[in-house]
Design an enzyme around this catalytic site. Structure first.
Site, PDB file in Angstrom:
ATOM      1  N   SER A  45      63.168  28.931  62.991  1.00  0.00           N
ATOM      2  CA  SER A  45      61.864  29.472  64.050  1.00  0.00           C
ATOM      3  C   SER A  45      60.731  28.825  63.601  1.00  0.00           C
ATOM      4  CB  SER A  45      62.586  31.199  64.273  1.00  0.00           C
ATOM      5  OG  SER A  45      61.918  31.468  65.230  1.00  0.00           O
ATOM      6  N   GLU A  46      60.385  27.795  64.551  1.00  0.00           N
ATOM      7  CA  GLU A  46      59.380  27.343  64.217  1.00  0.00           C
ATOM      8  C   GLU A  46      57.601  28.490  64.371  1.00  0.00           C
ATOM      9  OE1 GLU A  46      60.536  27.327  67.031  1.00  0.00           O
ATOM     10  OE2 GLU A  46      59.610  26.689  69.266  1.00  0.00           O
ATOM     11  N   ASN A  47      57.764  29.300  64.083  1.00  0.00           N
ATOM     12  CA  ASN A  47      56.587  30.784  63.991  1.00  0.00           C
ATOM     13  C   ASN A  47      56.757  31.048  62.694  1.00  0.00           C
ATOM     14  OD1 ASN A  47      59.368  31.812  64.297  1.00  0.00           O
ATOM     15  ND2 ASN A  47      58.203  33.923  64.267  1.00  0.00           N
ATOM     16  N   SER A  87      56.303  25.451  58.835  1.00  0.00           N
ATOM     17  CA  SER A  87      56.889  24.858  59.481  1.00  0.00           C
ATOM     18  C   SER A  87      57.023  23.373  60.220  1.00  0.00           C
ATOM     19  CB  SER A  87      57.069  26.144  60.913  1.00  0.00           C
ATOM     20  OG  SER A  87      58.027  26.229  61.961  1.00  0.00           O
TER      21      SER A  87
END
Lengths: 218, 234
Positions: A45-47, A87
């Site tokens: 998840s890119e966060n 990320s």
């Protein structure tokens, strides 16, 4: 014809053992529910999460643990958490093998538009531009036509682009298609959908070769 | 004995924030946002701010509180949905908005703090984001030149911090906070738990104290959840 869950199930067949996968908001998120039992994948998840798990049990939500869609999630055993620069180093550095995301339009050369409708909707691109500029495998999950019944698979996108010549596959409620050599190549038909129906719903160049098989969805 | 960065509260920490300044604010959505300092700035009513933050809060929380009082002149963000007042101010032209790909935003903050003036990235090539930017090919692939970002004040939120300004973040609340901490001329850290120097294991520090000029223990964290999603037990 497939519903949203059906599209997610068909996309889950594209997963391969050992892959790190980024799932976008909407239909792509559902793919996590249908990972084949004989393979292992990790969701990014890119966060800032690798090894993202399912939604928490009622009462166990943690405000500090959300996915890129701001939904409460959990961590799988072996998960890690990190900052946003790290990320996107994973993403830009091509350490993530597959990106699945939604789109408003896709063109026959693989351009994608999914972040802005001028004068109407401007929510921002979030991480989508970084994701599509870098991933080797980019699958778009979407309905074949918009609410007015117009094709979303076009000769060229009319909306502001998110990325150019980057989408490799499109899985819709009607079909699975591969994008190469400036055309949509029909791989499979959704259950009960004819080649003619797919042709009628596809405005961009569509290549149909031989007998096109029907998808096998459990 | 380490250098002591402790201030009493948000009021003391935000001293010197003035009209027209550029601020960085950590957080992703409402996760890991500096709630205490945002409330303090609502109280101070500083205006004409340029805010660099991945999102703009929601209508009644986070940066939405500053938007509501029209304290923000310009937002630099990657995603601004879920906020009607934001959309209204943007479409009416009251609010300037610079939308940046999320990874480029993170890296531009990191670059600002790391003394790297600019870098090339493939993100945004061939889109509106690339307009007016230098394009160069590396390994046969076009990239665009993105510049570093810095701020007069960076305001971050951590889980734990010590008197020396060392910070530890929790789970996905880390997000933009470490890069923004690096890129502020003055960096304010508000933490859920402030501990004496020597308490944190140096091996587990995420942001070294050198990047933090002021630290205080926040109070009354609401930690609102934007999308509460759960599953039922079988």
């Amino acid at each position: 014809m497939l519903d949203k869950v059906g599209i997610a199930k068909r996309i889950s067949q594209e997963l391969r053992d050992g892959w790190y996968v980024n799932l976008g908001i909407g239909i792509p998120t559902l793919v996590a529910n249908f990972v084949p039992e004989d393979i292992t994948v990790e969701f990014q998840s890119e966060n800032g999460i690798l090894g993202m798990g399912p939604f928490p049990f009622d009462g166990e939500e943690d405000a500090d643990l959300i996915n890129a869609g701001k939904q409460t999630v959990t961590l799988q055993p072996g998960a890690s958490v990190f900052d946003s620069a790290t990320s996107f180093a994973m993403i830009r550095g091509q350490h993530v093998q597959l990106t699945v995301l939604g789109a408003m339009e896709v063109s026959e050369n693989g351009d994608i538009a999914n972040w802005k409708i001028p004068g109407k909707m401007v929510k921002g691109m979030g991480g989508a531009m970084d994701l599509v500029a870098s991933a080797e495998n980019i699958i778009v999950a979407m309905m074949h036509t918009n609410k007015k019944g117009e094709s979303k698979l076009l000769p060229s996108c009319s909306l502001p682009l998110t990325g150019v010549a980057c989408v490799t596959r499109v899985i819709t409620n009607l079909a699975a298609l591969e994008i190469k050599d400036g055309a949509f190549h029909l791989l499979e038909r959704a259950p009960g959908v004819s080649v003619e129906e797919i042709q009628a719903a596809t405005a961009g160049k569509l290549i149909v070769e031989g007998d096109v098989p029907e998808m096998k969805i459990d | 004995m380490a250098i002591n960065k402790v201030v009493a509260n948000a009021k003391e920490a935000t001293k010197g924030i003035e009209d027209g300044m550029t601020l960085m604010l950590g957080g992703f959505g409402l996760c890991g946002i500096p709630e205490n300092c945002i409330s303090e700035m609502v109280e101070m009513n500083v205006k004409g701010l340029t805010c660099i933050s991945n999102n703009a809060g929601v209508d009644d929380f986070g940066l939405g509180l500053l938007l509501h009082q029209k304290q923000i002149k310009k937002m630099v963000s990657s995603y601004v949905g879920e906020n009607d007042e934001f959309e209204r101010q943007m479409l009416s032209g009251e609010l300037e908005v610079d939308l940046i790909p999320q990874g480029s935003l993170a890296e531009r903050c990191r670059a600002g703090g790391a003394g790297v003036p600019a870098f090339f990235t493939p993100a945004g090539y061939g889109t509106e984001v690339a307009e007016g930017k230098e394009v160069r090919e590396f390994n046969g692939k076009p990239h665009i030149l993105e510049s570093a970002l810095t701020a007069d004040f960076a305001i971050v939120k951590a889980w734990k911090g010590d008197t020396a300004g060392n910070l530890v973040f929790k789970a996905a609340a880390r997000n933009f906070n470490p890069m923004m901490a690096m890129a502020g001329k003055i960096t304010i850290a508000e933490v859920e738990e402030l501990v004496p120097e020597g308490t944190l294991d140096p091996n587990t520090v995420h942001t070294p104290g050198i990047f933090v000029q002021r630290i205080f223990q926040g109070t009354g964290y609401e930690k609102r959840i934007e999308q509460r999603t759960v599953r039922q037990r079988d």
